[in-house]
Design a protein around this motif. Sequence first.
Motif, PDB file in Angstrom:
ATOM      1  N   ALA A  21       0.801  -1.101   0.120  1.00  0.00           N
ATOM      2  CA  ALA A  21       0.080   0.089   0.034  1.00  0.00           C
ATOM      3  C   ALA A  21       0.923   1.460   0.117  1.00  0.00           C
ATOM      4  N   GLY A  22       2.315   1.268   0.438  1.00  0.00           N
ATOM      5  CA  GLY A  22       3.257   2.159   0.173  1.00  0.00           C
ATOM      6  C   GLY A  22       3.669   2.822   1.415  1.00  0.00           C
ATOM      7  N   ALA A  23       3.440   1.997   2.764  1.00  0.00           N
ATOM      8  CA  ALA A  23       4.040   2.630   3.720  1.00  0.00           C
ATOM      9  C   ALA A  23       5.354   2.653   3.798  1.00  0.00           C
ATOM     10  N   SER A  24       5.969   3.856   4.364  1.00  0.00           N
ATOM     11  CA  SER A  24       7.443   4.084   4.117  1.00  0.00           C
ATOM     12  C   SER A  24       8.355   3.616   5.301  1.00  0.00           C
ATOM     13  N   PHE A  25       7.634   3.018   6.205  1.00  0.00           N
ATOM     14  CA  PHE A  25       8.491   2.261   7.440  1.00  0.00           C
ATOM     15  C   PHE A  25       7.593   0.993   7.824  1.00  0.00           C
ATOM     16  N   VAL A  26       7.954  -0.105   7.628  1.00  0.00           N
ATOM     17  CA  VAL A  26       7.254  -1.217   8.130  1.00  0.00           C
ATOM     18  C   VAL A  26       8.065  -2.145   8.921  1.00  0.00           C
ATOM     19  N   ALA A  27       7.627  -2.524  10.221  1.00  0.00           N
ATOM     20  CA  ALA A  27       8.314  -3.537  11.041  1.00  0.00           C
ATOM     21  C   ALA A  27       7.538  -4.505  11.804  1.00  0.00           C
ATOM     22  N   ARG A  28       8.143  -5.542  12.363  1.00  0.00           N
ATOM     23  CA  ARG A  28       7.345  -6.448  12.929  1.00  0.00           C
ATOM     24  C   ARG A  28       7.867  -6.920  14.092  1.00  0.00           C
ATOM     25  N   SER A  29       7.309  -7.022  15.290  1.00  0.00           N
ATOM     26  CA  SER A  29       8.074  -7.603  16.377  1.00  0.00           C
ATOM     27  C   SER A  29       6.907  -8.236  17.170  1.00  0.00           C
ATOM     28  N   THR A  30       7.483  -8.996  18.398  1.00  0.00           N
ATOM     29  CA  THR A  30       6.424  -9.378  19.303  1.00  0.00           C
ATOM     30  C   THR A  30       6.492  -9.011  20.624  1.00  0.00           C
ATOM     31  N   ALA A  31       5.492  -9.155  21.493  1.00  0.00           N
ATOM     32  CA  ALA A  31       5.438  -8.843  23.073  1.00  0.00           C
ATOM     33  C   ALA A  31       6.667  -9.514  23.811  1.00  0.00           C
ATOM     34  N   PHE A  32       7.145 -10.749  23.354  1.00  0.00           N
ATOM     35  CA  PHE A  32       8.285 -11.401  23.878  1.00  0.00           C
ATOM     36  C   PHE A  32       9.589 -10.578  23.546  1.00  0.00           C
ATOM     37  N   HIS A  33       9.865  -9.730  22.517  1.00  0.00           N
ATOM     38  CA  HIS A  33      10.968  -9.399  22.135  1.00  0.00           C
ATOM     39  C   HIS A  33      10.752  -7.750  22.285  1.00  0.00           C
ATOM     40  N   VAL A  34      10.769  -7.506  23.580  1.00  0.00           N
ATOM     41  CA  VAL A  34      10.406  -6.066  24.080  1.00  0.00           C
ATOM     42  C   VAL A  34      11.408  -5.077  23.662  1.00  0.00           C
ATOM     43  N   LYS A  35      12.595  -5.282  23.753  1.00  0.00           N
ATOM     44  CA  LYS A  35      13.656  -4.662  23.504  1.00  0.00           C
ATOM     45  C   LYS A  35      13.857  -4.134  22.279  1.00  0.00           C
ATOM     46  N   GLU A  36      13.370  -4.967  21.179  1.00  0.00           N
ATOM     47  CA  GLU A  36      13.386  -4.916  19.800  1.00  0.00           C
ATOM     48  C   GLU A  36      12.118  -4.105  19.460  1.00  0.00           C
ATOM     49  N   ALA A  37      11.075  -4.476  20.090  1.00  0.00           N
ATOM     50  CA  ALA A  37       9.722  -3.780  19.784  1.00  0.00           C
ATOM     51  C   ALA A  37       9.912  -2.106  20.093  1.00  0.00           C
ATOM     52  N   THR A  38      10.739  -1.857  21.443  1.00  0.00           N
ATOM     53  CA  THR A  38      10.949  -0.708  21.860  1.00  0.00           C
ATOM     54  C   THR A  38      11.698   0.276  20.979  1.00  0.00           C
ATOM     55  N   GLU A  39      12.851  -0.624  20.371  1.00  0.00           N
ATOM     56  CA  GLU A  39      13.646  -0.005  19.192  1.00  0.00           C
ATOM     57  C   GLU A  39      12.956   0.385  17.888  1.00  0.00           C
ATOM     58  N   MET A  40      12.058  -0.481  17.529  1.00  0.00           N
ATOM     59  CA  MET A  40      11.247  -0.224  16.280  1.00  0.00           C
ATOM     60  C   MET A  40      10.174   0.785  16.494  1.00  0.00           C
ATOM     61  N   LEU A  41       9.501   0.955  17.509  1.00  0.00           N
ATOM     62  CA  LEU A  41       8.895   1.917  17.919  1.00  0.00           C
ATOM     63  C   LEU A  41       9.567   3.264  17.935  1.00  0.00           C
ATOM     64  N   THR A  42      10.676   3.388  18.333  1.00  0.00           N
ATOM     65  CA  THR A  42      11.102   4.546  18.462  1.00  0.00           C
ATOM     66  C   THR A  42      11.719   4.944  16.990  1.00  0.00           C
ATOM     67  N   LYS A  43      12.127   3.865  16.256  1.00  0.00           N
ATOM     68  CA  LYS A  43      12.398   4.266  14.772  1.00  0.00           C
ATOM     69  C   LYS A  43      11.245   4.869  14.155  1.00  0.00           C
ATOM     70  N   ALA A  44      10.147   4.078  14.423  1.00  0.00           N
ATOM     71  CA  ALA A  44       8.959   4.480  13.604  1.00  0.00           C
ATOM     72  C   ALA A  44       8.397   5.966  14.083  1.00  0.00           C
ATOM     73  N   ILE A  45       8.609   6.239  15.592  1.00  0.00           N
ATOM     74  CA  ILE A  45       7.990   7.563  15.708  1.00  0.00           C
ATOM     75  C   ILE A  45       8.796   8.685  15.320  1.00  0.00           C
ATOM     76  N   THR A  46      10.196   8.490  14.704  1.00  0.00           N
ATOM     77  CA  THR A  46      11.062   9.615  14.482  1.00  0.00           C
ATOM     78  C   THR A  46      10.836   9.462  12.900  1.00  0.00           C
ATOM     79  N   HIS A  47      10.565   8.512  12.387  1.00  0.00           N
ATOM     80  CA  HIS A  47      10.492   8.414  10.862  1.00  0.00           C
ATOM     81  C   HIS A  47       9.448   9.132  10.310  1.00  0.00           C
ATOM     82  N   LYS A  48       9.957  10.072   9.183  1.00  0.00           N
ATOM     83  CA  LYS A  48       8.869  10.838   8.545  1.00  0.00           C
ATOM     84  C   LYS A  48       8.283  10.212   7.593  1.00  0.00           C
TER      85      LYS A  48
END
Lengths: 269, 72
Positions: free
Chosen positions: A162-189
């Motif tokens: 559909a054209g999203a310019s940032f796409v990531a996947r994580s799980t509730a087990f991998h919390v550190k990874e998920a936090t990192e991805m959320l950080t990147k997603a929030i800063t992504h334009k």
Amino acid sequence: MPVKDYLRERFFPHMWCPGCGHGTILNALIHAVEGLRLNKNEIVMVSGIGCSARISGYVDFHSLHTIHGRALAFATGVKLSKPNLKVIVPMGDGDALAIGGNHFIHAARRNIDITAIVMNNRIYGMTGGQFSPLSGPGVKATTAPYTTIDSSFDVVQLAKAAGASFVARSTAFHVKEATEMLTKAITHKGFSVVEILSQCPTHFGRKNKEGDAVNMLNLYKDNTAKLGSKALEEKPHLIPRGIFVDSERPEYCEEYDKIIAAAMKEKAS
Amino acid sequence: MARQKLKAIVINRDWCKGCGICVHLCPKKVLELDAKDKAVAVRPEDCICCRMCELRCPDLTIEIQIEEGDNE
């Protein structure tokens, strides 16, 4: 700022069931926001309906609790009128891709600067455990006592196409990874989608004999693999985790500002 | 980097729902559920301050406080 300062403590303990993955996602999101040192007044959280949507009540940001599936439509309005604010839209799997499927693909197509979080527990938890478009075939639900026959969406592929310019996947087990991805997603334009697999021990786990929350978390550990890892190469049936798309594309609000500028120029001359 | 030293494991009992995620996923088995199904730190001396319980807790109950400015 301590994590608690980002919460509306008067609404705690929250309404999610014991062991619900949504709480872990809230935890990861708060840590991501705290890590970015964002001001509470710079963030707007817009949510729809469902267990996942209750998250907007627990954070001490600007928040909008809107109608089912339409969170992204409201968020688009907020972002266009106040482009300086960070807009975060947490949605459940049904909220994002069944009821709000159309809003989801069009927000991705426009590449508007919104962070969409798909809290995927593969079931409608709040209404009693009906199957959702992300349940996939062979799943038991209250509306599918003899298992489902519907194929599921792949959120990552859908968002990508559909054209999203940032796409990531994580799980509730991998919390550190998920936090990192959320950080990147929030800063992504641009439009960023983060799918986080979240356990629903009350409905999905019980119906599908996946055990308690701890067991379901261990299943996430066993059934997923990092993108580009050896484990994924050897066992391609595992669910890939990681950042699938991180690209730059013209952002909607900026393009709109250009149109306004062009129109004003013409008017002035 | 010096090893981080634990100051305290603070558990908000009012928020804990006793799901046991922290108990089972702690690498050092520091936590246990008590008779009221609330998490308690029974072996804080074994804690390695990885903070995985704090990050994974769905009820945002746990806070790992780390000793600051300690260079032993």
